[in-house]
Design an enzyme around this catalytic site. Structure first.
Site, PDB file in Angstrom:
ATOM      1  N   LYS A 262       0.940  -1.297   0.014  1.00  0.00           N
ATOM      2  CA  LYS A 262       0.023   0.026   0.183  1.00  0.00           C
ATOM      3  C   LYS A 262       0.768   1.417   0.090  1.00  0.00           C
ATOM      4  O   LYS A 262       2.740   0.985   0.368  1.00  0.00           O
ATOM      5  CB  LYS A 262      -1.508   0.058   1.134  1.00  0.00           C
ATOM      6  CG  LYS A 262      -2.171   1.097   1.058  1.00  0.00           C
ATOM      7  CD  LYS A 262      -3.504   0.943   0.815  1.00  0.00           C
ATOM      8  CE  LYS A 262      -4.483   0.957   0.498  1.00  0.00           C
ATOM      9  NZ  LYS A 262      -5.345   0.238  -0.259  1.00  0.00           N
TER      10      LYS A 262
ATOM     11  N   GLY B 257     -24.439   2.804   1.043  1.00  0.00           N
ATOM     12  CA  GLY B 257     -23.006   3.626   0.979  1.00  0.00           C
ATOM     13  C   GLY B 257     -23.226   3.759  -0.461  1.00  0.00           C
ATOM     14  O   GLY B 257     -23.036   1.987  -1.029  1.00  0.00           O
ATOM     15  N   VAL B 258     -24.134   3.731  -1.055  1.00  0.00           N
ATOM     16  CA  VAL B 258     -23.964   3.303  -2.754  1.00  0.00           C
ATOM     17  C   VAL B 258     -23.475   4.570  -4.184  1.00  0.00           C
ATOM     18  O   VAL B 258     -23.945   5.180  -4.326  1.00  0.00           O
ATOM     19  CB  VAL B 258     -25.502   3.764  -3.950  1.00  0.00           C
ATOM     20  CG1 VAL B 258     -26.263   2.413  -2.879  1.00  0.00           C
ATOM     21  CG2 VAL B 258     -26.452   4.805  -2.723  1.00  0.00           C
ATOM     22  N   GLY B 259     -21.682   4.480  -3.784  1.00  0.00           N
ATOM     23  CA  GLY B 259     -21.207   4.801  -4.213  1.00  0.00           C
ATOM     24  C   GLY B 259     -20.348   3.706  -5.251  1.00  0.00           C
ATOM     25  O   GLY B 259     -22.008   3.332  -6.067  1.00  0.00           O
ATOM     26  N   ASN B 260     -19.004   3.972  -6.081  1.00  0.00           N
ATOM     27  CA  ASN B 260     -19.346   3.036  -7.058  1.00  0.00           C
ATOM     28  C   ASN B 260     -19.467   1.525  -6.365  1.00  0.00           C
ATOM     29  O   ASN B 260     -20.246   0.598  -7.892  1.00  0.00           O
ATOM     30  CB  ASN B 260     -17.638   3.273  -6.949  1.00  0.00           C
ATOM     31  CG  ASN B 260     -17.050   4.357  -7.937  1.00  0.00           C
ATOM     32  OD1 ASN B 260     -18.073   4.640  -8.587  1.00  0.00           O
ATOM     33  ND2 ASN B 260     -15.697   4.939  -7.711  1.00  0.00           N
ATOM     34  N   VAL B 261     -18.716   0.881  -5.704  1.00  0.00           N
ATOM     35  CA  VAL B 261     -19.628  -0.652  -5.318  1.00  0.00           C
ATOM     36  C   VAL B 261     -20.821  -0.951  -5.101  1.00  0.00           C
ATOM     37  O   VAL B 261     -21.584  -1.710  -5.428  1.00  0.00           O
ATOM     38  CB  VAL B 261     -18.508  -0.830  -4.063  1.00  0.00           C
ATOM     39  CG1 VAL B 261     -18.518  -2.299  -4.088  1.00  0.00           C
ATOM     40  CG2 VAL B 261     -16.986  -0.777  -4.699  1.00  0.00           C
TER      41      VAL B 261
END
Ligand code: NAD
Length: 359
Positions: A82, A183-187
């Protein structure tokens, strides 16, 4: 927070921690290479205005270790790494120069660490780095990269949810199952697509109104506030936003049978294992479930190059992995995360042994 590099490396088993400092382009970076027994250490590059250096080091150490287990359990020939860049993610002026310098730094590491997108960095940053190094992945398909990993992450999470439902409810039929996606972002948004097609009833929360509007318009989702996510009566709670949403306070409130989501580091710490088991909630280890994205990125480094069929097969294998982890956890009376880490470490130990036999 005061973390000492070598003590932390000894505790977590890191091979190498590297600091890069080039003030003329604003580059202050820490790269953590946790383990390279299975292959080069791959993991995203996080860009954040950390309040102090220790916070960045803590992120690097924890996240790179997690990447080792994620890739090992997913059956990838990759290790864990990382990078954290201590800089404003909204930075515009001088951004390219900084990433070009960071790309040179990656070349200095000679391929021991491969970077990718993470919080605060984007596909165009990867494209910038690709001008200088091949050790940056996830650039656009037009440029020969594998593109956005999120759809693959969502696909893997969905496969894991099916396996968890089979174990908990005796069937992977999701018709009318209530799923709370936080959380309804990209994923999260891609996950809604799979869940909707499978007939699930969707409840969503997000801090961004435009994402909520999209979830309602496209999938007829019911909206609750982020804080109310923990009180929703549902079959599955799916954290797809931030880390540590599963903690002593929220577990006491959760009314779900399964926790299965795409977010990294969902559990506050290992002290919550007992509390989750006591509530008879089935927990799917986050790093086992959300390995779809790294699998797609890994596809770029195969001799054959990125192939959709290979990625699909690997990502769909998350279904079997989750079954395996939950099966062993049940038989041995262990928390699923303990089993998942154990399985990952076993694969690394076997590879290490094989390597020493060949010497
Ligand atoms: P994203 O930024 O696109 O989406 C996150 C969403 O969560 C955003 O819409 C944001 O508004 C929302 N959010 C933030 N705080 C919230 C809160 N308190 N309550 C409800 N919603 C909130 O990020 P993403 O790429 O979809 O990643 C989501 C999670 O999955 C992260 O934890 C990430 O580390 C993890 N993850 C992502 C991938 C990937 O391929 N993108 C792979 C592995 C793990």
């Amino acid at each position: 927070m005061d973390i000492k590099v070598l003590s932390e490396a000894a505790k977590r088993g890191h091979e190498q921690v590297v600091y890069f400092h080039y003030p003329e382009v604003g580059l202050k970076a820490i790269v953590g290479i946790h383990n390279t027994v299975l292959g080069p250490a791959l993991g995203g590059c996080r860009m954040r205005l950390y309040t102090d250096e220790s916070q960045a080091l803590d992120d690097v150490m924890r996240l790179s270790e997690g990447m080792t287990y994620k890739s090992a359990l997913a059956g990838l020939d990759l290790g864990g790494g990382k990078a954290c860049l201590i800089a404003d993610p909204g930075m515009k002026e001088g951004r390219q120069e900084m990433f070009l310098k960071f790309a040179e730094c990656l070349n200095n590491l000679g391929g021991r660490y491969i970077t990718a997108e993470d919080m605060g960095t984007c596909v165009s940053d990867i494209s910038t780095m690709r001008r200088v190094t091949k050790w940056a992945a996830g650039h656009s398909p037009e440029e020969g990269g594998s593109g956005d990993p999120s759809p693959w992450t969502a696909r893997g999470v969905y496969q894991g949810i099916l396996a968890a439902c089979e174990r908990k409810f005796g069937s992977k039929d999701l018709t009318n199952k209530r799923v709370m996606v936080q959380g309804v972002g990209n994923v999260g948004m891609y996950l809604l697509e799979y869940l909707k097609d499978a007939g699930a009833r969707l409840i969503v929360s997000d801090v961004r109104q435009s994402s909520l509007d999209e979830a309602v318009r496209r999938f007829g989702a019911e909206v609750v506030s982020s804080e109310a996510s923990y009180d929703v009566d549902c079959d599955i709670y799916s954290p797809c936003a931030i880390g540590q949403t599963v903690n002593p306070v929220t577990i006491a409130r959760l009314k779900c049978s399964i926790i299965a989501g795409g977010a990294n580091n969902q559990l506050s710490d290992s002290s919550v294992y007992e509390q989750i088991l006591a509530k008879k909630i089935l927990y799917c280890p986050d790093f086992a479930l959300n390995a779809g994205g790294v699998t797609s990125i890994a596809g770029e480094y195969r001799p054959e190059g990125w192939q959709e069929s290979w990625v699909k097969e690997k990502v769909d294998g998350i279904y079997t992995t989750i079954h395996r982890v939950l099966d062993q956890a049940e038989k041995r009376g262990l928390f699923p995360e303990v089993v998942a880490v154990e399985l990952a470490k076993e694969r690394i130990a076997a590879a290490r042994e094989k390597r020493s036999e060949m010497k």
